[in-house]
Design a protein around this motif. Sequence first.
Motif, PDB file in Angstrom:
ATOM      1  N   THR A 176       0.937  -1.248  -0.113  1.00  0.00           N
ATOM      2  CA  THR A 176       0.170  -0.116  -0.002  1.00  0.00           C
ATOM      3  C   THR A 176       0.911   1.250  -0.082  1.00  0.00           C
ATOM      4  OG1 THR A 176      -1.817  -1.204   1.129  1.00  0.00           O
ATOM      5  CG2 THR A 176      -2.107   1.197   1.277  1.00  0.00           C
ATOM      6  N   VAL A 177       1.805   1.382   0.680  1.00  0.00           N
ATOM      7  CA  VAL A 177       2.964   2.310   0.783  1.00  0.00           C
ATOM      8  C   VAL A 177       3.415   2.684  -0.667  1.00  0.00           C
ATOM      9  CG1 VAL A 177       5.048   3.421   1.700  1.00  0.00           C
ATOM     10  CG2 VAL A 177       3.571   1.910   3.292  1.00  0.00           C
ATOM     11  N   LEU A 178       3.912   1.711  -1.082  1.00  0.00           N
ATOM     12  CA  LEU A 178       4.523   1.673  -2.484  1.00  0.00           C
ATOM     13  C   LEU A 178       3.228   2.346  -3.583  1.00  0.00           C
ATOM     14  CD1 LEU A 178       6.941  -1.208  -2.775  1.00  0.00           C
ATOM     15  CD2 LEU A 178       7.630   1.209  -2.379  1.00  0.00           C
ATOM     16  N   GLN A 179       2.160   1.996  -3.455  1.00  0.00           N
ATOM     17  CA  GLN A 179       1.066   2.105  -4.099  1.00  0.00           C
ATOM     18  C   GLN A 179       0.651   3.597  -4.080  1.00  0.00           C
ATOM     19  OE1 GLN A 179      -3.115   1.003  -3.138  1.00  0.00           O
ATOM     20  NE2 GLN A 179      -3.279   0.062  -5.039  1.00  0.00           N
ATOM     21  N   ASN A 180       0.696   3.963  -3.086  1.00  0.00           N
ATOM     22  CA  ASN A 180       0.282   5.525  -2.597  1.00  0.00           C
ATOM     23  C   ASN A 180       1.502   6.335  -3.174  1.00  0.00           C
ATOM     24  OD1 ASN A 180      -1.850   4.969  -1.471  1.00  0.00           O
ATOM     25  ND2 ASN A 180      -1.320   5.066   0.642  1.00  0.00           N
ATOM     26  N   ILE A 183       0.941   6.785  -6.744  1.00  0.00           N
ATOM     27  CA  ILE A 183      -0.126   7.793  -7.155  1.00  0.00           C
ATOM     28  C   ILE A 183      -0.006   9.190  -6.800  1.00  0.00           C
ATOM     29  CG2 ILE A 183      -2.569   8.413  -6.407  1.00  0.00           C
ATOM     30  CD1 ILE A 183      -2.866   5.420  -5.667  1.00  0.00           C
ATOM     31  N   ALA A 184       0.966   9.544  -5.827  1.00  0.00           N
ATOM     32  CA  ALA A 184       1.393  10.614  -5.523  1.00  0.00           C
ATOM     33  C   ALA A 184       2.497  11.151  -6.435  1.00  0.00           C
ATOM     34  CB  ALA A 184       2.129  10.904  -4.062  1.00  0.00           C
ATOM     35  N   ALA A 185       3.365  10.405  -7.020  1.00  0.00           N
ATOM     36  CA  ALA A 185       4.250  10.776  -8.024  1.00  0.00           C
ATOM     37  C   ALA A 185       3.450  10.848  -9.333  1.00  0.00           C
ATOM     38  CB  ALA A 185       5.111   9.646  -8.425  1.00  0.00           C
ATOM     39  N   ALA A 186       2.501  10.406  -9.742  1.00  0.00           N
ATOM     40  CA  ALA A 186       1.734  10.360 -10.922  1.00  0.00           C
ATOM     41  C   ALA A 186       0.917  11.796 -10.895  1.00  0.00           C
ATOM     42  CB  ALA A 186       0.852   9.350 -11.206  1.00  0.00           C
ATOM     43  N   THR A 187       0.473  12.157  -9.744  1.00  0.00           N
ATOM     44  CA  THR A 187      -0.305  13.412  -9.566  1.00  0.00           C
ATOM     45  C   THR A 187       0.406  14.527  -9.524  1.00  0.00           C
ATOM     46  OG1 THR A 187      -1.903  12.364  -7.988  1.00  0.00           O
ATOM     47  CG2 THR A 187      -1.718  14.694  -7.805  1.00  0.00           C
ATOM     48  N   GLN A 188       1.645  14.236  -9.044  1.00  0.00           N
ATOM     49  CA  GLN A 188       2.842  15.597  -8.958  1.00  0.00           C
ATOM     50  C   GLN A 188       3.179  15.819 -10.649  1.00  0.00           C
ATOM     51  OE1 GLN A 188       3.635  17.921  -6.769  1.00  0.00           O
ATOM     52  NE2 GLN A 188       4.632  18.959  -8.455  1.00  0.00           N
ATOM     53  N   CYS A 230       8.662   9.693 -10.965  1.00  0.00           N
ATOM     54  CA  CYS A 230       7.267   8.811 -11.240  1.00  0.00           C
ATOM     55  C   CYS A 230       7.846   7.474 -11.905  1.00  0.00           C
ATOM     56  CB  CYS A 230       6.279   9.458 -12.493  1.00  0.00           C
ATOM     57  SG  CYS A 230       4.814   8.600 -12.562  1.00  0.00           S
ATOM     58  N   VAL A 231       8.624   7.459 -12.506  1.00  0.00           N
ATOM     59  CA  VAL A 231       9.352   6.381 -13.142  1.00  0.00           C
ATOM     60  C   VAL A 231       9.935   5.581 -11.922  1.00  0.00           C
ATOM     61  CG1 VAL A 231      11.346   5.220 -14.483  1.00  0.00           C
ATOM     62  CG2 VAL A 231       9.775   7.367 -15.413  1.00  0.00           C
ATOM     63  N   GLN A 232      10.626   6.171 -11.123  1.00  0.00           N
ATOM     64  CA  GLN A 232      11.369   5.454 -10.072  1.00  0.00           C
ATOM     65  C   GLN A 232      10.520   4.924  -8.887  1.00  0.00           C
ATOM     66  OE1 GLN A 232      14.718   4.939  -9.642  1.00  0.00           O
ATOM     67  NE2 GLN A 232      14.959   5.733 -11.395  1.00  0.00           N
ATOM     68  N   ALA A 233       9.284   5.773  -8.826  1.00  0.00           N
ATOM     69  CA  ALA A 233       8.251   5.066  -7.853  1.00  0.00           C
ATOM     70  C   ALA A 233       7.484   3.588  -8.609  1.00  0.00           C
ATOM     71  CB  ALA A 233       7.077   6.000  -7.820  1.00  0.00           C
ATOM     72  N   CYS A 234       7.593   3.762  -9.855  1.00  0.00           N
ATOM     73  CA  CYS A 234       6.793   2.656 -10.737  1.00  0.00           C
ATOM     74  C   CYS A 234       7.895   1.424 -10.249  1.00  0.00           C
ATOM     75  CB  CYS A 234       6.755   2.889 -12.157  1.00  0.00           C
ATOM     76  SG  CYS A 234       5.193   3.996 -12.064  1.00  0.00           S
ATOM     77  N   LEU A 235       9.303   1.509 -10.666  1.00  0.00           N
ATOM     78  CA  LEU A 235      10.288   0.491 -10.513  1.00  0.00           C
ATOM     79  C   LEU A 235      10.402   0.119  -9.132  1.00  0.00           C
ATOM     80  CD1 LEU A 235      13.163   2.566 -12.264  1.00  0.00           C
ATOM     81  CD2 LEU A 235      11.820   0.337 -12.958  1.00  0.00           C
ATOM     82  N   SER A 236      10.039   0.995  -8.171  1.00  0.00           N
ATOM     83  CA  SER A 236      10.043   0.268  -6.906  1.00  0.00           C
ATOM     84  C   SER A 236       8.736  -0.212  -6.470  1.00  0.00           C
ATOM     85  CB  SER A 236      10.116   1.430  -5.654  1.00  0.00           C
ATOM     86  OG  SER A 236      11.232   2.153  -5.813  1.00  0.00           O
TER      87      SER A 236
END
Length: 358
Positions: A176-180, A183-188, A230-236
């Motif tokens: 859930t933490v990584l999911q959020n 979402i936050a990175a995509a919103t930004q 956003c790319v880094q968040a997705c990779l994680s």
Amino acid sequence: MYVHNTPSNKYNYNKVDESKHEIHSQVDAITAGTASVVNLTAGDPTDTDYTAVGCAITTISSNLTEMSKGVKLLAALIEDDTGGSNDLMGAARNLAGAVSDLLKAVEPASGEPRQTVLSAAGSIGQASGDLLLQIGENESDERFQEVLMNLAKAVANAAAMMVLKAKNVAQVADDTVLQNRVIAAATQCALSTSQLVACAKVVSPTISSPVCQEQLIEAGKLVDRSVEACVQACLSATVDGEMLKQVSAAASVVSQALGDLLEHVCHYSSHGEPIGRYDQATDTIMTVTESIFSSMGDAGEMVRQARVLAQATSDLVNAMRSDAEVEVDVDNSKKLLAAAKLLADATARMVEAAKVLC
């Protein structure tokens, strides 16, 4: 009616010309300050440099005050046979009203949504353009502004597609933490591109000003950083190769669109003179190479710079190969192809080395 070329008439003509240039300079400062406010207030309010924001607002306010005085003087100097002074005063009032709306929207206690700030900033750009048109100092033609806005919107559209790809990743993330975070990175990412469009609206009437160009470039950097985050968040968040491939491809489209926008600005800032076919890519390669070395120890920044380097090299290699195909001199054609291969190989080795250091 014949007008005698008296010393008084000559004085008035010079005074009118001087007033127009002063107003133009003040409008430059207002639009640059507005763009700065947009860029500085991006992101989390707790991270905002309110001292810098205050300086930008002071610049806007002081120049608006001086501009208002200059407009009144100019209105008194010009002939009013066709209602020109009334139109001039009306344009100045519209700009003052737009600035007032922005200042209210950016007050920390206002609670206004971000879109209100961006809309107010865009209105300042429109009003600035109208005022410059009234005094005959509009420097960029409608075609240029139309292309600039279309390119900015192309960045926003590309980012919107990337946001969709990122949300697909968020939907399959187990943590859930990584999911959020995704979402936050995509919103930004989406917000930063909205800011870019707003910034383009603000500075397009005064794009010849180096400060205005710098603010648009800064807005582009914010987009670039948000895309990388956003790319880094997705990779994680996932190991799904196909999804990550789609995110990466979408990120590349955003980078290309952003590059097209900034290149358009560079073309205009050089007064329409063609930029050397290889100059821009070469400058980027040299700058990014230095940045990679200076970023050692910062894995995220090195990865981002390596991606920029790969794109710039690809652009340059493709240009060299294209020229080689139409080169009538066989020896020159071979030299171009050989140079293109050397460049591609050297860049590939540098990118691999950067990955190892990360």
